[in-house]
Design an enzyme around this catalytic site. Structure first.
Site, mmCIF file in Angstrom:
data_model
loop_
_atom_site.group_PDB
_atom_site.id
_atom_site.type_symbol
_atom_site.label_atom_id
_atom_site.label_comp_id
_atom_site.label_asym_id
_atom_site.label_seq_id
_atom_site.Cartn_x
_atom_site.Cartn_y
_atom_site.Cartn_z
ATOM 1 N N GLN A 9 -65.787 42.444 -62.848
ATOM 2 C CA GLN A 9 -66.184 41.648 -64.016
ATOM 3 C C GLN A 9 -67.310 42.303 -64.807
ATOM 4 O O GLN A 9 -67.627 41.859 -65.912
ATOM 5 C CB GLN A 9 -66.605 40.250 -63.577
ATOM 6 C CG GLN A 9 -67.887 40.214 -62.748
ATOM 7 C CD GLN A 9 -68.167 38.873 -62.144
ATOM 8 O OE1 GLN A 9 -67.557 38.471 -61.154
ATOM 9 N NE2 GLN A 9 -69.103 38.135 -62.746
ATOM 10 N N CYS A 29 -66.680 35.358 -63.281
ATOM 11 C CA CYS A 29 -66.167 35.390 -61.901
ATOM 12 C C CYS A 29 -65.055 34.370 -61.676
ATOM 13 O O CYS A 29 -64.086 34.637 -60.963
ATOM 14 C CB CYS A 29 -67.299 35.173 -60.911
ATOM 15 S SG CYS A 29 -68.185 33.617 -61.126
ATOM 16 N N HIS A 77 -71.173 31.453 -58.074
ATOM 17 C CA HIS A 77 -70.171 32.515 -58.055
ATOM 18 C C HIS A 77 -68.877 31.990 -57.456
ATOM 19 O O HIS A 77 -68.898 31.183 -56.520
ATOM 20 C CB HIS A 77 -70.693 33.689 -57.226
ATOM 21 C CG HIS A 77 -69.936 34.970 -57.400
ATOM 22 N ND1 HIS A 77 -69.629 35.509 -58.623
ATOM 23 C CD2 HIS A 77 -69.419 35.826 -56.471
ATOM 24 C CE1 HIS A 77 -68.965 36.649 -58.455
ATOM 25 N NE2 HIS A 77 -68.824 36.859 -57.162
ATOM 26 N N ASN A 119 -64.041 40.002 -53.678
ATOM 27 C CA ASN A 119 -65.007 39.806 -54.756
ATOM 28 C C ASN A 119 -64.491 40.462 -56.035
ATOM 29 O O ASN A 119 -63.428 41.096 -56.051
ATOM 30 C CB ASN A 119 -66.367 40.390 -54.350
ATOM 31 C CG ASN A 119 -67.527 39.726 -55.052
ATOM 32 O OD1 ASN A 119 -67.368 39.051 -56.058
ATOM 33 N ND2 ASN A 119 -68.726 39.928 -54.531
#
Length: 501
Positions: A109, A115, A420, A442
């Site tokens: 990102q 996110c 997040h 992630n």
């Protein structure tokens, strides 16, 4: 629809459970205070004095450990020096239950707060890559980002019209004008985008500089939107001074002006991000599958979404479980004034015990379904090693301190909130079937963690995971019932559950 009942089917207020974990019970604390012999304060008026410092220095001089800490830590980063070797060993990137299909590449990102959009598209691409036999694929995160930010701009101006009668320094008006078009979002907000605009492959709407570096356009758009809000407030006051105008006529006039102002937002966004495909415009996407065979698909963003992005579990039929120990479990919550599409699906949470969130993860992984979740990623975590563990840093042993805040305390005191969103793609279970650690995909690129993957301990999950999204078909029936039939409890706009991942 649904499965066996969750761990607790009756409404439970978690404060009692939270207090059990505190250092003292109320009775023990009362007894301790009664027995406590407090010295007179060195400062009678409450000001900090050098006498305080002298007393503290004297205690440090008696502690070889604290003196050693001073020697070492004044020229090293405490997050590097105090990382626990035993935690690193325990948090192995090994999992005995993983999804049977691995997606690539690890996404990034970059310098943006997208996110939640990356987590969503990372979930959706599992089905797309399977169906089309792809080895490498990304959906366009920028496509959803464009339509989200344009809609959030409209949402803010609609709220400005709705509350034009409030003083400009009213707490609500002031709060709404702060993070009015944040990059972040929530699950129900992304469902609004998916159902309205669909999705497109990244080549159909690629990244731009400012999708990956959003702060410059956010600063510009916030400046213009705050100006727009004041223009609408002034126009509202002027129109309402004319008693001949009906409320309907006033609202139509304000919305006409709003649309004129929004044109400026669109011009800025389309220049910096590019003009996106409209959801019903046809586009052609050419691609190679993992066997090197060329393929081509033509259709609209909505058609692509419905054809490829999900199979058994539609995003629209999924909902958020949260663990918020401040509030009663077994109830449905929403956050006032929180949303992106005006008139769209509201943000809804079913509050439940943390064990139900854990079991929601395990059940989805075993069903072959990746898990969208929200957490406070900055707490007791390390990017380099890709570890999230409450035992990761030796702060307490080094400084002779103890952390006493409970999860509820952290929420009450602005110490923690959802910051997040990521994807869980595996879980390691012990011999009794209980989670030990979780595999996390992630969206920070492949240079961090284990080639972009993080490991999250079960203890960290308990303390810093707040949200797990689950399809209704896999959720406990009692929690589905709360989601579908429960009376919404409305949290204030500034409640920590309104934070955007």
């Amino acid at each position: 629809m649904g499965s066996a009942a969750s761990k607790s089917t009756e409404m439970v207020h978690p404060e009692a459970r939270d207090s059990e974990k505190a250092s003292y019970t109320t009775q023990e604390l009362s007894q301790s205070l009664a027995d406590l012999q407090l010295a007179a304060p060195l400062s009678a008026d409450g000001a900090l004095t050098l006498s305080n410092v002298d007393a503290w220095e004297e205690s440090v001089e008696k502690s070889p450990k604290l003196k050693l800490a001073r020697t070492v830590l004044n020229h090293t980063n405490i997050r590097e020096s105090l990382i626990s070797r035993s935690a690193r060993i325990a948090d192995a990137h090994v999992f005995n239950n993983e999804l049977d299909f691995k997606t690539t590449p690890i996404t990034n990102q970059k310098s943006s707060g997208r996110c939640w959009l990356f987590a969503t598209t990372n979930v959706l691409r599992y089905n797309i890559m399977k169906k089309l036999n792809l080895s490498d694929f990304q959906l366009s995160q920028s496509y959803l980002f464009f339509w989200d930010k344009l809609n959030k701009s409209n949402y803010y101006l609609e709220l400005s019209i709705q509350h034009a009668d409030l003083p400009v320094d009213d707490r609500l008006v002031y709060y709404l004008s702060d993070e009015l078009i944040s990059d972040g979002g929530q699950w129900d907000m992304v469902v609004n985008l998916l159902e309205t605009y669909g999705v497109v492959p990244q080549p159909a709407y690629p990244e731009s500089l400012h999708s990956s570096l959003s702060s410059p356009i956010n600063t510009l758009l916030k400046t213009k939107l705050r100006e727009h809000a004041l223009i609408l407030r002034d126009l509202s006051a002027s129109l309402r001074a004319n008693s001949a105008l009906s409320e309907d006529a006033i609202l139509k006039t304000l919305r006409s002006k709003k649309e004129e102002l929004l044109k400026e937002v669109y011009i800025v966004m389309s220049a910096t991000l590019g003009v996106p495909p409209k959801p019903d415009d046809k586009f052609t996407w050419d691609f190679y599958d993992k066997d090197g065979k060329a393929g081509s698909w033509t259709g609209t963003a909505r058609e692509f979404y419905k054809a490829f992005a999900y199979d058994k579990y539609s995003p629209a039929d999924s909902f958020s479980l949260i663990n918020d120990p401040r509030n009663p479990y077994g109830k449905l919550y929403t956050v006032d004034k929180l949303g992106n599409l005006w008139g769209g699906r509201p943000v809804l949470y079913v509050n439940t015990e943390i064990e139900n969130l854990k079991q929601a993860v395990v059940k989805q992984i075993k069903a072959g379904h990746p898990v969208f979740f929200g957490c406070d990623v900055g707490q007791f975590s390390d990017r380099q090693f890709g570890i999230m563990d409450t035992a990761l840093f030796e702060y307490e042993a080094t400084f002779d301190i103890k952390f006493g805040l409970t999860k509820a305390d952290r929420l009450r005191t602005n110490e923690s909130s959802m910051t997040h969103a990521m994807v869980i793609s595996g879980v390691h279970l012990d011999a009794s079937g209980r989670p030990v650690r979780y595999k996390v995909e992630n969206s920070w690129g492949d240079a961090v963690g284990n080639k972009g993957y993080f490991v999250m301990s079960d203890a960290w999950f308990e303390q810093f995971v707040y949200q797990v999204v689950i399809p209704k078909a896999l959720a406990p029936k009692d929690l589905v019932k709360v989601f579908e039939e429960g009376e919404k409890q409305v949290l204030a706009p500034w409640d920590p559950m309104g934070s955007l991942a």
